[in-house]
Scaffold this active site. Structure first.
Site, PDB file in Angstrom:
ATOM      1  CG  ASP A 299      -0.962  -1.660   7.184  1.00  0.00           C
ATOM      2  OD1 ASP A 299      -2.113  -1.866   7.636  1.00  0.00           O
ATOM      3  OD2 ASP A 299      -0.621  -0.610   6.612  1.00  0.00           O
TER       4      ASP A 299
ATOM      5  NE  ARG B 204     -10.306  -2.185  -3.017  1.00  0.00           N
ATOM      6  CZ  ARG B 204      -9.738  -1.471  -2.058  1.00  0.00           C
ATOM      7  NH1 ARG B 204      -8.607  -1.879  -1.505  1.00  0.00           N
ATOM      8  NH2 ARG B 204     -10.256  -0.328  -1.659  1.00  0.00           N
TER       9      ARG B 204
ATOM     10  CE1 TYR C 265      -9.770   4.275   5.899  1.00  0.00           C
ATOM     11  CE2 TYR C 265      -8.859   5.353   7.841  1.00  0.00           C
ATOM     12  CZ  TYR C 265      -8.722   4.917   6.546  1.00  0.00           C
ATOM     13  OH  TYR C 265      -7.535   5.107   5.887  1.00  0.00           O
ATOM     14  CE  LYS C 266      -8.482   1.046   4.347  1.00  0.00           C
ATOM     15  NZ  LYS C 266      -7.050   0.842   4.212  1.00  0.00           N
TER      16      LYS C 266
ATOM     17  CG  PHE D 288      -1.988   1.016   1.193  1.00  0.00           C
ATOM     18  CD1 PHE D 288      -3.158   0.796   0.482  1.00  0.00           C
ATOM     19  CD2 PHE D 288      -1.822   2.223   1.847  1.00  0.00           C
ATOM     20  CE1 PHE D 288      -4.152   1.765   0.433  1.00  0.00           C
ATOM     21  CE2 PHE D 288      -2.812   3.196   1.797  1.00  0.00           C
ATOM     22  CZ  PHE D 288      -3.987   2.970   1.098  1.00  0.00           C
TER      23      PHE D 288
HETATM   24  C1  LIG Z   1      -6.231   1.953   4.172  1.00  0.00           C
HETATM   25  C2  LIG Z   1      -4.807   1.654   4.452  1.00  0.00           C
HETATM   26  C3  LIG Z   1      -3.999   2.582   5.108  1.00  0.00           C
HETATM   27  C4  LIG Z   1      -4.567   3.932   5.475  1.00  0.00           C
HETATM   28  O1  LIG Z   1      -3.694   4.755   6.132  1.00  0.00           O
HETATM   29  P1  LIG Z   1      -4.243   6.132   6.745  1.00  0.00           P
HETATM   30  O2  LIG Z   1      -3.070   6.712   7.395  1.00  0.00           O
HETATM   31  O3  LIG Z   1      -5.353   5.788   7.692  1.00  0.00           O
HETATM   32  O4  LIG Z   1      -4.776   6.953   5.623  1.00  0.00           O
HETATM   33  C5  LIG Z   1      -2.692   2.228   5.383  1.00  0.00           C
HETATM   34  N1  LIG Z   1      -2.201   1.026   5.018  1.00  0.00           N
HETATM   35  C6  LIG Z   1      -2.960   0.106   4.361  1.00  0.00           C
HETATM   36  C7  LIG Z   1      -2.393  -1.205   3.990  1.00  0.00           C
HETATM   37  C8  LIG Z   1      -4.280   0.414   4.054  1.00  0.00           C
HETATM   38  O5  LIG Z   1      -5.030  -0.475   3.409  1.00  0.00           O
END
Ligand SMILES: *Cc1c(COP(=O)(O)O)cnc(C)c1O
Length: 404
Positions: A193, A363, A218-219, A123
């Site tokens: 992560d 997705r 938030y997911k 990511f």
């Molecule tokens: C959604 C996501 C993030 C989001 O990071 P924020 O700092 O909350 O914007 C980070 N890493 C992964 C792998 C994600 O899927």
């Protein structure tokens, strides 16, 4: 799979009662809960209470009436979802900020090791933050390699292996215990992560002996837009690692207002500034939804939902890029298509909300708490139809929006 088959599965769905606990509009099939979880019905009243009573009438007294402990309290509520002991998780900041703190802390832990290893195609924020973090530590470097080369990239200079457990595009899932053991065998720490894992798959950081983990709320946890993220630090490392963003909320005595920084014990030292109480309030209400959730049953339903869309995608001639083995994936399904953006937009126009990931991925998130088998079957029908009719070719669907 017919519509009646899907309905029959709904008849015995252990999560059928959860759907009414979400405020989902009736005219959409929401397949984007892996990006922004929908609104739990309990959230608006909770936010109103925090705004009107706690903030409006209790004013600053509310800090001593539950606000100041919210990061630890919410951490203890997330802990069981990742297999952690209650006081090894803290909530606050964003996933990106937690990544920075954890990467720098890991590099400073053993100055004889200078390399952070991560995966190409991880990511973006994970790689961007790692790049920024190594720039803050003299001699440190970031080594990014393809998945197939990760094992060979670990050596006696590796300070940290940084991996995203479930890949945000393909849904490929790393073996948590095996890769943690691999990092440890090389003498390195591991930072996972869990943004696409928590609330999607069963996790056990204790059994896997994980060092560090971060994740989004938030997911799959439905905490609300921008809800604060969590950080896990193994109890055996908590006194040995230091937070490089040494803010006052991580101080042993923030209200002693001392000039010199002295870290708090345990996870509190990972706090930086004032906790975002409104985001924490919605997350707190959203976490009530996890009481009584059996993760094995959740995984079984996720697999059933996956099978419905895998069949529809195959019928439409789309290439599925997600693993077929449920043990090796998270809880979404992705298809490759040269015009995936237009395809995503055409589906959204028909009430099937998924998302597009550059350059060619459609997705679709599979969230068993509020999706019925029939919902997903309907989405599959739309997918077949949009591809068969070429409806996605309408030029209106090629207009790129700022957020995909
Ligand atoms: C959604 C996501 C993030 C989001 O990071 P924020 O700092 O909350 O914007 C980070 N890493 C992964 C792998 C994600 O899927």
């Amino acid at each position: 799979m017919t519509r009646d088959d899907a309905r029959a599965l709904d008849f015995t769905d252990p999560f059928a009662a959860w759907r009414d606990r979400f405020a989902l509009p009736g005219d959409v099939v929401y397949l984007d809960g892996n990006s922004l979880g929908p609104l739990p019905r309990a959230v608006p009243a909770r936010l109103a209470d925090v705004a009107e009573r706690q903030w409006g009438t209790r004013l600053i007294r509310s800090w001593n009436e539950g606000w100041i402990d919210a990061p630890q309290r919410l951490g203890a509520r997330i802990a069981p979802l990742i297999g952690a002991v209650a006081d090894a998780v803290i909530v606050g900041d964003t996933t990106s900020t937690h990544l920075f703190k954890a990467i720098v802390a890991a590099l400073r832990h053993d100055p004889s090791r200078r390399t952070v290893v991560s995966e190409a195609g991880n990511f973006p924020t994970d790689l961007h933050v790692a790049e920024g973090a190594v720039a803050c530590v003299p001699g440190a470097r970031l080594h990014v390699v393809e998945r197939a080369a990760l094992a060979d990239a670990l050596d006696d200079d590796t300070a940290l292996l940084l991996l995203t457990h479930v890949h945000y595009k393909t849904a490929e899932r790393f073996d948590l215990a095996a890769w943690t053991a691999r990092a440890h065998a090389a003498g390195a720490l591991i930072l996972w992560d869990f943004s696409h894992s928590v609330g999607a798959v069963a996790l056990d950081v204790t059994a896997a002996d994980v060092d560090l983990a971060v994740g989004c709320t938030y997911k799959y946890l439905n905490g609300g837009p921008g809800a604060p993220a969590f950080l896990y630090v193994a109890p055996r490392l908590q006194d040995a690692l230091a937070n490089p963003v040494s803010g006052w909320m991580g101080h042993a005595e923030p209200f002693a207002f001392q000039d010199a920084y002295r870290p708090a014990a345990g996870m509190t030292r990972w706090l930086v500034g004032t906790p975002p109480i409104l985001g924490m309030a919605s997350l707190d209400a959203a976490l009530d939804l996890w009481a009584g959730v059996d993760m094995a049953a959740l995984a079984a339903k996720s697999a059933a939902l996956f099978a419905i869309l895998a069949e529809a995608g195959a019928d439409a001639g789309l290439a599925c890029v997600s693993p077929t083995d449920p043990e090796r994936r998270g809880s979404h399904i992705s298809f490759r298509h040269a015009d995936a953006y237009a395809l995503t937009q055409a589906l959204i126009a028909r009430g099937v909300i998924g998302d597009f990931r550059d350059p060619d991925i459609l997705r679709l998130g599979l969230t068993p708490l509020y999706l019925s088998h029939e919902d997903v079957w309907r989405a599959g029908e739309q997918l077949r139809e949009v591809v068969a009719t070429g409806a996605w070719r309408d030029p209106a669907f090629a207009q790129r929006l700022a957020v995909t």
